[in-house]
Design a protein around this motif. Structure first.
Motif, mmCIF file in Angstrom:
data_model
loop_
_atom_site.group_PDB
_atom_site.id
_atom_site.type_symbol
_atom_site.label_atom_id
_atom_site.label_comp_id
_atom_site.label_asym_id
_atom_site.label_seq_id
_atom_site.Cartn_x
_atom_site.Cartn_y
_atom_site.Cartn_z
ATOM 1 N N THR A 25 0.841 -1.195 0.000
ATOM 2 C CA THR A 25 0.000 0.000 0.000
ATOM 3 C C THR A 25 0.878 1.248 0.000
ATOM 4 O O THR A 25 2.024 1.218 0.478
ATOM 5 C CB THR A 25 -0.923 0.046 1.230
ATOM 6 N N VAL A 26 0.338 2.330 -0.524
ATOM 7 C CA VAL A 26 1.104 3.571 -0.614
ATOM 8 C C VAL A 26 1.441 4.102 0.779
ATOM 9 O O VAL A 26 2.558 4.567 1.026
ATOM 10 C CB VAL A 26 0.322 4.626 -1.425
ATOM 11 N N ARG A 27 0.511 4.020 1.695
ATOM 12 C CA ARG A 27 0.759 4.524 3.049
ATOM 13 C C ARG A 27 1.882 3.746 3.739
ATOM 14 O O ARG A 27 2.757 4.327 4.378
ATOM 15 C CB ARG A 27 -0.517 4.468 3.889
ATOM 16 N N GLU A 28 1.831 2.416 3.595
ATOM 17 C CA GLU A 28 2.882 1.601 4.208
ATOM 18 C C GLU A 28 4.231 1.892 3.562
ATOM 19 O O GLU A 28 5.255 1.975 4.239
ATOM 20 C CB GLU A 28 2.545 0.116 4.065
ATOM 21 N N LEU A 29 4.234 2.034 2.261
ATOM 22 C CA LEU A 29 5.467 2.330 1.536
ATOM 23 C C LEU A 29 6.065 3.652 1.999
ATOM 24 O O LEU A 29 7.262 3.739 2.304
ATOM 25 C CB LEU A 29 5.179 2.382 0.032
ATOM 26 N N ALA A 30 5.240 4.696 2.049
ATOM 27 C CA ALA A 30 5.726 6.008 2.453
ATOM 28 C C ALA A 30 6.257 5.981 3.880
ATOM 29 O O ALA A 30 7.305 6.582 4.170
ATOM 30 C CB ALA A 30 4.606 7.040 2.318
ATOM 31 N N ALA A 31 5.563 5.273 4.752
ATOM 32 C CA ALA A 31 6.007 5.187 6.140
ATOM 33 C C ALA A 31 7.337 4.444 6.239
ATOM 34 O O ALA A 31 8.253 4.870 6.965
ATOM 35 C CB ALA A 31 4.947 4.486 6.985
ATOM 36 N N ALA A 32 7.458 3.320 5.508
ATOM 37 C CA ALA A 32 8.683 2.531 5.567
ATOM 38 C C ALA A 32 9.869 3.296 4.980
ATOM 39 O O ALA A 32 11.006 3.165 5.437
ATOM 40 C CB ALA A 32 8.489 1.211 4.819
ATOM 41 N N ALA A 33 9.602 4.109 3.959
ATOM 42 C CA ALA A 33 10.666 4.895 3.325
ATOM 43 C C ALA A 33 10.904 6.224 4.039
ATOM 44 O O ALA A 33 11.815 6.965 3.663
ATOM 45 C CB ALA A 33 10.323 5.152 1.864
ATOM 46 N N GLU A 34 10.045 6.512 5.028
ATOM 47 C CA GLU A 34 10.117 7.782 5.764
ATOM 48 C C GLU A 34 9.981 8.969 4.807
ATOM 49 O O GLU A 34 10.754 9.927 4.841
ATOM 50 C CB GLU A 34 11.421 7.866 6.566
ATOM 51 N N VAL A 35 8.972 8.851 3.945
ATOM 52 C CA VAL A 35 8.677 9.875 2.943
ATOM 53 C C VAL A 35 7.209 10.245 3.074
ATOM 54 O O VAL A 35 6.360 9.377 3.313
ATOM 55 C CB VAL A 35 8.964 9.341 1.525
ATOM 56 N N ASN A 36 6.864 11.508 2.918
ATOM 57 C CA ASN A 36 5.452 11.883 3.036
ATOM 58 C C ASN A 36 4.689 11.529 1.756
ATOM 59 O O ASN A 36 5.275 11.360 0.683
ATOM 60 C CB ASN A 36 5.298 13.375 3.388
ATOM 61 N N LEU A 37 3.379 11.426 1.886
ATOM 62 C CA LEU A 37 2.538 11.008 0.761
ATOM 63 C C LEU A 37 2.615 11.992 -0.400
ATOM 64 O O LEU A 37 2.517 11.597 -1.567
ATOM 65 C CB LEU A 37 1.089 10.849 1.223
ATOM 66 N N GLY A 38 2.787 13.262 -0.089
ATOM 67 C CA GLY A 38 2.902 14.261 -1.140
ATOM 68 C C GLY A 38 4.106 14.012 -2.039
ATOM 69 O O GLY A 38 4.027 14.192 -3.263
ATOM 70 N N SER A 39 5.202 13.562 -1.451
ATOM 71 C CA SER A 39 6.400 13.263 -2.240
ATOM 72 C C SER A 39 6.163 12.068 -3.156
ATOM 73 O O SER A 39 6.629 12.040 -4.302
ATOM 74 C CB SER A 39 7.593 12.990 -1.322
ATOM 75 N N PHE A 40 5.420 11.080 -2.625
ATOM 76 C CA PHE A 40 5.104 9.921 -3.466
ATOM 77 C C PHE A 40 4.299 10.363 -4.687
ATOM 78 O O PHE A 40 4.604 9.969 -5.811
ATOM 79 C CB PHE A 40 4.322 8.875 -2.666
ATOM 80 N N VAL A 41 3.271 11.161 -4.456
ATOM 81 C CA VAL A 41 2.426 11.623 -5.560
ATOM 82 C C VAL A 41 3.243 12.454 -6.546
ATOM 83 O O VAL A 41 3.076 12.334 -7.773
ATOM 84 C CB VAL A 41 1.230 12.439 -5.020
ATOM 85 N N TYR A 42 4.133 13.268 -6.025
ATOM 86 C CA TYR A 42 4.966 14.114 -6.895
ATOM 87 C C TYR A 42 5.819 13.270 -7.831
ATOM 88 O O TYR A 42 5.951 13.569 -9.026
ATOM 89 C CB TYR A 42 5.862 15.014 -6.038
ATOM 90 N N HIS A 43 6.411 12.198 -7.304
ATOM 91 C CA HIS A 43 7.345 11.397 -8.096
ATOM 92 C C HIS A 43 6.658 10.348 -8.979
ATOM 93 O O HIS A 43 7.168 10.015 -10.051
ATOM 94 C CB HIS A 43 8.353 10.701 -7.176
ATOM 95 N N PHE A 44 5.501 9.828 -8.541
ATOM 96 C CA PHE A 44 4.898 8.710 -9.281
ATOM 97 C C PHE A 44 3.450 8.953 -9.714
ATOM 98 O O PHE A 44 2.961 8.268 -10.608
ATOM 99 C CB PHE A 44 4.970 7.428 -8.455
ATOM 100 N N GLY A 45 2.768 9.857 -9.079
ATOM 101 C CA GLY A 45 1.384 10.139 -9.446
ATOM 102 C C GLY A 45 0.384 9.232 -8.770
ATOM 103 O O GLY A 45 -0.499 9.684 -8.043
ATOM 104 N N ASN A 46 0.513 7.926 -8.977
ATOM 105 C CA ASN A 46 -0.420 6.977 -8.365
ATOM 106 C C ASN A 46 0.252 5.621 -8.164
ATOM 107 O O ASN A 46 1.374 5.392 -8.637
ATOM 108 C CB ASN A 46 -1.684 6.837 -9.214
ATOM 109 N N ARG A 47 -0.455 4.748 -7.489
ATOM 110 C CA ARG A 47 0.104 3.440 -7.158
ATOM 111 C C ARG A 47 0.401 2.615 -8.405
ATOM 112 O O ARG A 47 1.445 1.942 -8.489
ATOM 113 C CB ARG A 47 -0.858 2.670 -6.242
#
Length: 213
Positions: A25-47
């Motif tokens: 899941t995106v939330r688990e990924l962001a937490a494990a990578a210590e990255v906020n959800l906004g950064s995930f969306v910025y780099h990849f857009g969606n799951r």
């Protein structure tokens, strides 16, 4: 590559190897990578976009390894090159067993990224193997016939049992009574033996049609 993007991909590979793509899941990924959800969306857009890139990141070095084996000029014949490439493929399966088992299980469970990747495979390393089959036929070390038919036969003999065993374990659709059967078809030594048998069976013979050995 941006450090945050790389960190998300590296973390995603570790999570996918442990629990599969469908468990990521995106939330688990962001937490494990210590990255906020906004950064995930910025780099990849969606799951989906992230998972697609993740699978490609995993597959690319494996494909390059197979191509490097196939490109070596030290083999004495085309059939020897093909056999070495198949041996390398079996070795890759051994090293990547967990991810591969998850990948097939993910596809069967409905994970779209896994399905897209598996559907794209015929345009990837199977084309490399198909070209080697053609060369082996041209040198007379494999029987005549449609090269795709020969490759399907060899890949089914060698790899299909590994896929059945891996997906059976992932999805739990094989009963406990099948354990001895699984142990045999999931054995890499058995896969190598099947490769030897398949290539031996496809060797041309001097027996003419209608004659018996």
């Amino acid at each position: 590559m941006h450090p945050t993007r790389q960190k998300l991909l590296d973390t995603g590979l570790a999570l996918a190897a442990d629990k599969g793509l469908r468990g990521l899941t995106v939330r688990e990924l962001a937490a494990a990578a210590e990255v906020n959800l906004g950064s995930f969306v910025y780099h990849f857009g969606n799951r989906d976009a992230f998972i697609d890139e993740l699978v490609e990141l995993w597959y690319a070095p494996l494909y390059e390894e197979l191509k490097a084996v196939a490109a070596k000029g030290s083999y004495p014949s085309a059939i020897a090159t093909f056999e070495a490439t198949m041996e390398a493929l079996i070795g890759l399966v051994a090293r990547q067993r967990g991810f591969i088992n998850h990948l097939f299980g993910d596809a069967l469970a409905g994970e779209r990224a896994a399905q897209r990747f598996l559907l794209s495979l015929p345009r990837r390393h199977p084309l490399l193997l198909l070209e080697q089959v053609r060369k082996a036929q041209a040198e007379g070390s494999l029987v005549a016939g449609h090269p795709l038919q020969l490759m399907i036969f060899i890949m089914s003999s060698v790899g299909l049992p590994l896929v059945i065993a891996g997906s059976g374990r992932q999805l739990g659709w094989l009963p406990e009574q099948a354990a001895p059967f699984l142990a045999q078809i999931d054995s890499l030594d058995a896969a190598r033996q099947r490769l030897t048998w398949a290539l031996r069976g496809l060797r041309p013979t001097d027996i003419k049609e209608g004659e018996t050995a």
